[in-house]
Design a protein around this motif. Structure first.
Motif, PDB file in Angstrom:
ATOM      1  N   SER A   1       0.863  -1.181   0.000  1.00  0.00           N
ATOM      2  CA  SER A   1       0.000   0.000   0.000  1.00  0.00           C
ATOM      3  C   SER A   1       0.898   1.229   0.000  1.00  0.00           C
ATOM      4  CB  SER A   1      -0.908  -0.005   1.236  1.00  0.00           C
ATOM      5  OG  SER A   1      -1.637   1.194   1.318  1.00  0.00           O
TER       6      SER A   1
ATOM      7  N   LEU B   1       2.192   5.002   0.570  1.00  0.00           N
ATOM      8  CA  LEU B   1       2.004   5.970   1.645  1.00  0.00           C
ATOM      9  C   LEU B   1       1.378   7.245   1.089  1.00  0.00           C
ATOM     10  CD1 LEU B   1       5.421   5.613   3.516  1.00  0.00           C
ATOM     11  CD2 LEU B   1       3.187   4.841   4.304  1.00  0.00           C
TER      12      LEU B   1
ATOM     13  N   PHE C   1      -1.773   5.926   9.028  1.00  0.00           N
ATOM     14  CA  PHE C   1      -1.718   4.776   8.126  1.00  0.00           C
ATOM     15  C   PHE C   1      -1.317   3.541   8.928  1.00  0.00           C
ATOM     16  CE2 PHE C   1       2.284   7.048   8.015  1.00  0.00           C
ATOM     17  CZ  PHE C   1       3.241   6.065   8.178  1.00  0.00           C
ATOM     18  N   ASN C   2      -1.587   2.400   8.344  1.00  0.00           N
ATOM     19  CA  ASN C   2      -1.316   1.134   9.006  1.00  0.00           C
ATOM     20  C   ASN C   2      -0.030   0.535   8.440  1.00  0.00           C
ATOM     21  OD1 ASN C   2      -1.435  -1.858   9.502  1.00  0.00           O
ATOM     22  ND2 ASN C   2      -3.313  -1.260  10.584  1.00  0.00           N
TER      23      ASN C   2
END
Length: 795
Positions: free
Chosen positions: A611, A613, A652-653
């Motif tokens: 994913s 950033l 974010f994760n």
């Protein structure tokens, strides 16, 4: 001495370039000094000597329980006497400064790919550690600064070159593993992809692209978001086809190599053109490979031809975002962007270096450390510029020739929001026995009122004011050098309507010596030492001639406020990141593969993260740590005032971003990664009230009429004071300090943050295990914040 300190704890520093080298002698005598001084306590002495560390000293100040002055600016520029401003080293050895930046770029690529490796060879860690250590050496205060002897500078360059070759073996192995479609890719060194780095691309030279009619170009993007970039490849002809990973032929353009570059004596290259294409959507923390083939088709691009020369009208280049206009003398005259046109000129000038025997302050020479221009006056390189213009579908360029040793290419790409100025300076002539310090100056009609801004290590922008210091009344004897500041990545100025900013590709010295003007020093060649320890003149040569330096400046012009979408400051930040860490180019010979065979044989696109950033969050670090561990750092690249929409915290994760790594745990560390953050408690110091009345940066027991500085001839080599005395205030001494009005009785310990941390710890204990597990990988970044984590991977 103790009267100059606020607490009974007196710091006596030990360390210096030319002292303390005989450790046995120094410690033996210090032991005696400590022993006999402390024995005097029996006779009433209140002095206690001990060996200490900065951490222990800082703790003693914290434990004193008093308030402290604050300082929000820095200490630049340094001066050790009225005519010795340490602002020359901001530019000294410009090619080594650029090489150091290339080294950091390559180190980040090597770290990431070493972490992404499907299979790691035993030599991976030694190679990566050697590159890490080499870059650590390059940060020495006499390395990247350019204040070493010439032989030492060559050794630094050699070490960095070896480090790059060592890390290249890691990269070659990993990219071949990731690119191969075979179930068991080639092992050992029998790689199908060469993946060579062309280290002379800055002078448009690359053996693989010049010698092969078919070659592959792999672009590795170290940023954590997809990027698009215009690529320039040295080629010997003008008919080429570029094919992407989907088998599509891309639009291309060919421009001639600038004549000044082709005439470089040591350039051994058959390339006469540069092939240009847009590499779009380069995967985050990943690569994309392109197949490039020489074409004999009549449909291939025709030979590039310069636009007709204009002797009575202006020349304009640009796109829908920005346009530049050049006058009939070949100089830049105005820029149009954000719906407005501003008068902006650009020219090259040089200062003549002052010379002297360094025996007295007035006889200080300009040297590796010191910038001291003779007569504080800049000389124009020329009054007329020869220009050649090339316009095509991807880029428009103006090739400028200022004189025999200064040239430049000004270019604007099709989708760009700024202009690129690629300068070439050297060999600087010294036939007149006069050293020269070359600058580029951009002059605009922006009403900056003496205010400009420079970056602090590529991060926060610091406000500068000409002929002014924030915490003392300034008296300048060197009006040019005393206004120079370090520019690591950016210098800017603005008024209520317009803004102008320049990004650099290496550390340089810069200033604004008149309203609306910005100047950057790009090269220096001097014939005298400045007596600060180098022991030789800064006279760099190569192949029997003066050193040639080539680099880039990126010019931004636009509205300072009220831009409809994103602020110009935020745009500059993103471009700064993308120019600091662009894609790294790897070349491979493809003589054995047709384009169809290449498509069938290799995986030509890859991303190492699952994913991307947010665009304004930078993956500052991704590297192997201990076994089954990664070290990662995330950085918010905006300041809190850069942009109304984007200068906010982001979440974010981490596990989602690094899903391909099979993350099982994560723990935050201090910034440097050497201590756990939850076991570390920062000391909190209480600031003084703003209206407190005392000398915030120095205390003097009694006024003095004069100050004696270290002797001018060898100020770094011994404690010998100059005979001449300066009047108090000449260098910001005691009578020159700014005083504040008084208000007594203020002192409050700020314990709120400590109580807040305690409450948070109690709340964390009350949370359910499942909630804590879900939130463990969710992190938040505020503007300019950097956070560091150790990531634990599945065995």
């Amino acid at each position: 001495m103790a009267k100059g300190y606020r607490t009974p704890n007196v710091l006596i520093t030990m360390g210096e370039d030319f002292h303390y080298q005989n450790a046995d002698m120094w410690y033996k005598n210090l032991d005696k000094l400590i022993k006999y001084a402390n024995e005097r306590q029996a006779n009433g002495s209140n002095i206690n000597l001990l060996y200490s560390t900065p951490s222990c000293y800082l703790k003693s100040l914290h434990d004193a329980g008093i308030s402290w002055p604050t300082k929000s600016d820095d200490f630049f520029p340094y001066a050790s006497d009225p005519h010795a401003y340490w602002t020359g080293y901001f530019t000294s050895r410009p090619t080594l400064k650029r090489f150091e930046r290339d080294g950091n770029h390559f180190l980040q690529v090597c770290k990431q790919l070493s972490a992404l490796a499907p299979k790691r060879s035993p030599e991976f860690d030694p190679h990566l550690n050697f590159m890490r250590e080499t870059m650590g050496i390059m940060q020495h205060h006499d390395a990247v600064t350019g204040t070493e002897k010439q032989k030492v500078a060559l050794d630094y360059a050699k070490r960095l070159s070896v480090g790059i070759r060592a890390c290249s073996t890691n990269i070659r192995s990993v990219l071949n593993q990731l690119s191969s479609k075979q179930s068991s890719p080639d092992s050992g060194r029998n790689y199908r992809l060469e993946l060579r780095t062309c280290s002379l691309l800055n002078i448009t030279s690359c053996s693989i692209s010049e010698a092969n009619s078919r070659f592959a170009l792999t672009l590795y993007n170290p940023l954590a978001h997809a990027t698009s970039e215009y690529i320039r490849i040295p080629v010997p002809g003008y008919r080429y086809t570029v094919i992407d990973q989907a088998g599509n032929s891309l639009p291309t353009q060919v421009v001639p190599v600038p004549s000044a570059v082709s005439y470089i004596k040591q350039r051994n290259s058959s390339a006469t053109y540069e092939l240009i294409f847009l590499a779009s959507d380069l995967p985050a923390v990943g690569y994309k490979t392109y197949y490039i083939e020489k074409s004999d088709s009549d449909m291939a691009r025709i030979r590039p031809v310069a636009s007709p020369k204009k002797s009575s009208s202006f020349t304009v280049i640009g796109n829908k975002n920005i346009k530049l206009t050049f006058d009939t003398n070949g100089f830049l005259s105005q820029a149009t962007a954000d719906g407005m046109t501003r008068m902006i000129t650009q020219e090259f000038l040089y200062y003549e270096g002052a010379t002297g025997n360094n025996e007295e302050f007035l006889n200080r020479s300009s040297g590796a450390y010191i910038f001291r221009p003779r007569d504080n006056r800049a000389h124009f390189a020329t009054d007329h510029v020869s220009i050649t213009v090339f316009k095509g579908p991807l880029v428009q360029e103006v090739h400028q020739q200022f004189n025999e040793w200064i040239s430049q290419v000004v270019r604007i790409y099709k989708e760009s929001n700024h202009a690129e100025f690629e300068w070439l300076v050297g060999p600087i002539p010294i036939d007149d026995k006069v050293g020269k310090e070359v600058i580029t100056r951009f002059t605009s009609d922006i009403e900056s009122d003496g205010i400009f801004y420079t970056d602090s290590n590529g991060r926060e922008m610091l406000k500068r004011q000409r002929n002014h210091r924030e915490t003392w009344n300034l008296k300048l004897h060197e009006s040019v050098a005393g206004n120079y500041y370090p520019v690591t990545t950016k210098i800017a100025l603005e008024d209520s309507t317009a803004r102008m900013a320049i990004l650099t590709d290496r550390a340089q010295g810069g200033s604004s010596l008149q309203d609306g003007a910005l100047e950057l020093m790009v090269h220096r060649r001097l014939l005298h030492d400045d007596a600060f320890g180098v022991g030789e003149a800064l006279n760099e040569t190569e192949y029997g001639r003066g050193l040639i330096a080539r680099g880039k400046h990126h010019l931004f012009v636009g509205q300072s406020v009220l831009r409809p979408d994103v602020s110009l400051k935020a745009v500059e930040r993103l471009v700064q990141l993308e120019t600091l860490l662009p894609s790294w180019k790897f070349f491979s010979n493809m003589s054995a593969y047709s384009d169809k065979e290449w498509l069938a044989s290799f995986s030509n696109s890859y991303s190492g993260i699952s994913s991307t950033l947010p665009k304004y969050v930078h993956l500052l670090t991704l590297e192997p740590w201990h076994d089954k561990e990664l070290l990662v750092r995330f950085e918010h690249i905006l300041e809190k005032t850069d942009d109304y929409h984007y200068s906010k915290f982001v979440q974010f994760n981490v596990k989602d971003v690094l899903a391909g790594f099979k993350v099982v745990n994560m723990r935050e560390t201090t910034l440097d990664g050497n201590a756990w953050l939850d076991e570390h408690r920062r000391m909190e110091f209480v600031p003084d009230p703003e209206d407190q009345d005392y000398n915030a940066y120095g205390v003097f027991s009694k006024p003095s009429k004069g100050v004696h500085l270290l002797d001018a001839s060898k100020p770094m080599l011994g404690v010998k004071y100059a005979k001449e005395a300066l009047e108090t205030g000449e260098l910001g001494a005691e009578s020159n300090r700014i005083k504040r009005n008084t208000r007594t009785g203020h002192f409050t310990l700020h314990r709120n943050r400590g109580r807040q941390i305690e409450r948070e710890n109690i709340d964390n204990l009350k949370e359910s295990p499942s909630a804590k597990e879900n939130d463990k990988y969710l992190i938040e970044l505020s503007p300019m914040e950097i956070r560091t984590f150790v990531i634990y991977l599945e065995n």
